[in-house]
Design an enzyme around this catalytic site. Structure first.
Site, PDB file in Angstrom:
ATOM      1  CG  ASN A  78       0.178  -9.039  -3.752  1.00  0.00           C
ATOM      2  OD1 ASN A  78       1.108  -8.416  -3.259  1.00  0.00           O
ATOM      3  ND2 ASN A  78      -0.943  -8.441  -4.153  1.00  0.00           N
ATOM      4  CB  SER A  96       6.490 -11.539   3.928  1.00  0.00           C
ATOM      5  OG  SER A  96       6.396 -11.316   5.323  1.00  0.00           O
ATOM      6  CB  SER A  97       5.421  -6.702   5.124  1.00  0.00           C
ATOM      7  OG  SER A  97       5.693  -5.398   5.613  1.00  0.00           O
ATOM      8  CE1 TYR A 155       0.177  -6.377   5.445  1.00  0.00           C
ATOM      9  CE2 TYR A 155       1.968  -5.432   6.752  1.00  0.00           C
ATOM     10  CZ  TYR A 155       1.442  -5.821   5.521  1.00  0.00           C
ATOM     11  OH  TYR A 155       2.204  -5.658   4.386  1.00  0.00           O
ATOM     12  CE  LYS A 175       1.535  -9.320   4.386  1.00  0.00           C
ATOM     13  NZ  LYS A 175       1.183 -10.024   3.143  1.00  0.00           N
TER      14      LYS A 175
END
Length: 252
Positions: free
Chosen positions: A91, A137-138, A151, A155
Site C-alpha cells: 500500500n 494502485s490509483s 506517481y 501506479k
C-alpha cells in the site's frame, strides 16, 4: 459475510494512516494476524499499542520501503514472526507531486519496486498456503490528470506488473490483484489538503462523481478485504476500480 480469514497471516506496508490503515483494521477485525510497517516510528508504535489493546495480534516496525535491504530484512522478520504469510498488501507510496530525478526514483523504488520486492520475498510463503496479494494502485494511473507526476506513471506500471505476474504465480496457487481508489478523503490525506488549498479543483472533482461526494478509506478497505479473502478465490489479475463512478472509461 464471513471472509474466512481467521488465522490468516497478513503483511501490509504503510498501515498507520489512510487507506492502508483501514485495510489493516479490516484484516484484524476479520481475524487475521498482522505484521505492518510505515516510516514514522511513533505512528507505528501508536497503532501497535491500539490494536494489541483491542485484543488483536499485530506487530509493527518503522521501515523505509525504498531502502531495498532494510525492506527485505523486515519482510523476512515479519514472515518469521507470523510463521508464514498468507496475504500481502503493498500500500505504501512515495506520494504525489512533481520533481526531478529524485522524485521519479522515489516513486519507482517505493510504489513499483516495493511491490516487486515484496512479492519476490514472500512468494514461497504465499505459495505454501494458496495466498493472495493486493497492490494499491490509483485511478491516477488510468486517466489523464491535471498534475503530471511520477506517481501516476508508477501506479499504471503497478497494474501491468500485477496482471502479468498473476499468470506466473497463479500456477503456484497465488492470486494477485490491484485495487484503484478514486478521490478518497481521510484525515491528513491529499484530498483534505486539496479542499483547503485548491477549492475549485476539489469542488470540480466532487461534481464529476455521480454520487456527489468523495469516497472514504473504509469503502476502499471493504473491497480490499474481500479481494484478499478466500471468498474471492476465483479472482486474480484484476484491477478493481473503487471510485463511485468517477472514471468514465469503458473496460472491455
Amino acid at each position: 459475510m464471513d471472509l474466512e480469514m481467521k488465522g490468516t497471516k497478513a503483511i501490509i506496508t504503510g498501515a498507520t494512516r489512510g487507506i492502508g490503515n483501514r485495510i489493516a483494521e479490516r484484516l484484524l477485525e476479520a481475524g487475521a494476524d498482522l505484521a505492518f510497517c510505515a516510516r514514522d516510528g511513533d505512528a507505528v508504535e501508536q497503532c501497535e499499542k491500539e490494536w494489541t489493546a483491542r485484543g488483536f495480534h499485530a506487530k509493527g516496525a518503522a521501515v523505509d520501503v525504498g531502502d531495498a535491504e532494510a525492506y527485505r530484512g523486515w519482510l523476512a522478520e515479519a514472515a518469521h514472526w507470523l510463521g508464514g504469510c498468507d496475504a500481502f498488501v503493498h500500500n505504501v507510496s512515495g506520494g504525489g507531486g512533481a520533481g526531478g530525478d529524485e522524485k521519479w526514483r522515489a516513486n519507482f523504488e517505493i510504489d513499483l519496486m516495493g511491490a516487486v520486492r515484496g512479492l519476490e520475498a514472500l512468494e514461497e510463503h504465499l505459495a505454501a498456503g494458496g495466498g493472495s496479494v493486493l497492490f494499491v494502485s490509483s485511478t491516477a494511473g488510468l486517466e489523464t490528470y491535471p498534475f503530471v507526476q511520477p506517481y501516476n506513471v508508477m501506479k499504471a506500471g503497478l497494474i501491468v506488473y500485477a496482471k502479468q505476474i498473476s499468470q506466473v504465480v497463479g500456477k503456484k496457487g497465488v492470486r494477485v490483484n490491484c485495487i484503484s481508489p478514486g478521490a478518497t478523503i481521510f484525515p491528513g490525506g491529499n484530498w483534505e489538503r486539496h479542499k483547503v488549498n485548491y477549492p475549485d479543483y476539489y469542488e470540480a472533482t466532487v461534481a464529476e462523481i455521480p454520487f456527489g461526494r468523495l469516497g472514504t478509506a473504509e469503502e476502499v478497505a471493504d473491497a480490499a478485504a474481500f479481494l484478499l479473502s478466500k471468498r474471492a478465490s476465483w479472482i486474480t489479475g484484476v484491477n478493481l476500480i473503487v471510485d463511485g463512478g468517477q472514471t468514465r472509461r469503458v473496460s472491455l
